[in-house]
Design an enzyme around this catalytic site. Structure first.
Site, short mmCIF file in Angstrom:
data_model
loop_
_atom_site.label_atom_id
_atom_site.label_comp_id
_atom_site.label_asym_id
_atom_site.label_seq_id
_atom_site.Cartn_x
_atom_site.Cartn_y
_atom_site.Cartn_z
N SER A 1 0.85 -1.20 0.00
CA SER A 1 0.00 0.00 0.00
C SER A 1 0.87 1.24 0.00
O SER A 1 1.93 1.27 0.67
CB SER A 1 -0.89 0.02 1.24
N TYR B 1 -2.08 -1.07 10.03
CA TYR B 1 -2.28 -1.52 8.64
C TYR B 1 -0.99 -1.34 7.83
O TYR B 1 -0.54 -2.25 7.13
CB TYR B 1 -3.44 -0.74 8.03
P1 NDP Z 1 -11.80 -5.70 -0.75
O1 NDP Z 1 -12.22 -5.60 0.68
O2 NDP Z 1 -12.64 -5.08 -1.81
O3 NDP Z 1 -11.56 -7.23 -1.13
C1 NDP Z 1 -10.79 -8.03 -0.26
C2 NDP Z 1 -10.73 -9.44 -0.80
O4 NDP Z 1 -9.90 -10.20 0.10
C3 NDP Z 1 -12.06 -10.14 -0.86
O5 NDP Z 1 -12.11 -10.93 -2.02
C4 NDP Z 1 -12.05 -11.04 0.39
O6 NDP Z 1 -12.77 -12.26 0.24
C5 NDP Z 1 -10.60 -11.37 0.48
N1 NDP Z 1 -10.19 -11.80 1.82
C6 NDP Z 1 -10.29 -11.13 2.99
N2 NDP Z 1 -9.81 -11.88 3.99
C7 NDP Z 1 -9.40 -13.05 3.43
C8 NDP Z 1 -8.84 -14.24 3.95
N3 NDP Z 1 -8.59 -14.37 5.27
N4 NDP Z 1 -8.57 -15.25 3.11
C9 NDP Z 1 -8.82 -15.14 1.78
N5 NDP Z 1 -9.36 -14.03 1.24
C10 NDP Z 1 -9.65 -13.01 2.06
O7 NDP Z 1 -10.30 -5.09 -0.80
P2 NDP Z 1 -9.48 -4.36 -1.98
O8 NDP Z 1 -9.79 -4.99 -3.28
O9 NDP Z 1 -9.60 -2.90 -1.84
O10 NDP Z 1 -7.99 -4.70 -1.53
C11 NDP Z 1 -7.21 -5.72 -2.13
C12 NDP Z 1 -5.77 -5.57 -1.64
O11 NDP Z 1 -5.25 -4.29 -2.02
C13 NDP Z 1 -5.62 -5.66 -0.12
O12 NDP Z 1 -4.43 -6.37 0.20
C14 NDP Z 1 -5.49 -4.21 0.30
O13 NDP Z 1 -4.80 -4.07 1.52
C15 NDP Z 1 -4.72 -3.64 -0.87
N6 NDP Z 1 -4.86 -2.19 -1.02
C16 NDP Z 1 -6.09 -1.61 -1.27
C17 NDP Z 1 -6.20 -0.25 -1.40
C18 NDP Z 1 -7.51 0.44 -1.64
O14 NDP Z 1 -7.55 1.68 -1.56
N7 NDP Z 1 -8.59 -0.27 -1.94
C19 NDP Z 1 -5.02 0.62 -1.28
C20 NDP Z 1 -3.80 -0.07 -1.02
C21 NDP Z 1 -3.73 -1.43 -0.91
P3 NDP Z 1 -14.33 -12.40 0.70
O15 NDP Z 1 -15.04 -11.38 -0.13
O16 NDP Z 1 -14.71 -13.78 0.34
O17 NDP Z 1 -14.35 -12.09 2.15
#
Ligand code: NDP
Length: 248
Positions: free
Chosen positions: A143, A156
């Protein structure tokens, strides 16, 4: 001539948001994709259906990446389906809706963030190190908040610092196998993880903060990941690419 076998990519947390966009993009690039999810089975099935509708190949696999046995089973399932694994995208991650200062952060929040973001990435990286094909690719999601050092993001951001450290050290540990390990560090990106819990004013302020004056889209980030997964990025190894419109 033997045809090149289909390459296989595992994308963790691909039921929605950035992970779903990465899964769709890698499928469009010709990978057979394992769409991992934790709880949202219907959303993951919809991502698979969308990929198949567009002529791609995908399966949805439930696994809580924080659980080492589940991470192992995720890789087993990919190998059962397609007999090889070429790419791991470590995208699964969580961020709390409320972002108190470190002094006011409770133990449960700390434990959950480290269990999923850090231990989850560790679990899948360990499997990838043991099982990826020669010439494979690992892309971890960090991030840009590490560079911004915004108050409220201490725990985080610390989980993402660990992920960048995994990236830089694993790139060296995999010497001799032509496997690259890189990270993409998005800035604010329009997904539920970013939008949930923020006022429209806070969203607008963060959207305008980058010189390109908008939020990132999941597709912006998927393009950066797809590049690092592609042959074009073969000489890029052990790096973190910030994809944030110039924010930091
Ligand atoms: P979302 O919350 O939209 O999606 C998160 C995804 O991760 C979902 O598919 C969820 O699955 C899955 N997930 C959560 N916990 C688990 C677990 N224990 N095991 C397997 N899958 C899991 O997040 P984003 O798309 O925004 O984020 C994706 C990545 O990008 C993350 O690592 C985040 O930290 C990073 N990021 C995002 C930013 C942003 O502004 N959005 C900025 C910087 C980094 P389910 O739906 O089935 O729970």
């Amino acid at each position: 001539m033997t045809p090149t076998p289909t390459q296989v990519a595992i994308v963790t947390g691909a039921s929605r948001g950035i992970g779903a966009a990465i899964a769709r993009r890698l499928a469009a690039d010709g990978y057979a994709v394992v769409v991992n999810y934790a709880g949202r089975a219907d959303d993951a099935a919809a991502v698979v259906a969308d990929i198949e509708k567009n002529g791609g190949r995908a399966i949805a696999v439930q696994a809580d990446v924080a659980d080492p046995a589940a991470a192992r089973a995720l890789f087993d399932r990919a190998q059962q389906a397609w007999d090889r694994i070429d790419v791991l995208v470590n995208n699964a991650g969580v961020m709390p809706g409320a972002l108190p200062h470190l002094a006011d952060t409770d133990d449960a929040t700390f434990d959950r963030l480290f269990a999923i973001n850090v231990k989850g990435s560790f679990n899948t990286l360990r499997e990838a190190a043991r099982r990826l094909q020669p010439g494979g690719r690992i892309v971890n999601l960090s991030s840009s908040v590490i560079g911004l050092a915004l108050p409220g993001y201490a725990v985080y951001a610390a989980t993402k610092s660990a992920i960048e450290t995994f990236t830089h050290i694993m790139a060296k540990e995999l010497r001799g196998r032509r496997i690259t390990v890189n990270a993409v560090a998005p800035g604010p990106t329009a997904t539920a993880l970013f939008l949930d819990g923020k006022s429209p004013e806070a969203v607008e302020r963060l959207a305008k903060a980058a010189p390109l004056e908008r939020l990132g889209t999941p597709e912006d980030i998927a393009q950066a990941v797809a590049f690092l997964a592609s042959p074009a990025a073969g000489w890029i190894n052990g790096q973190t690419l910030r994809a944030n419109g110039g924010l930091v």
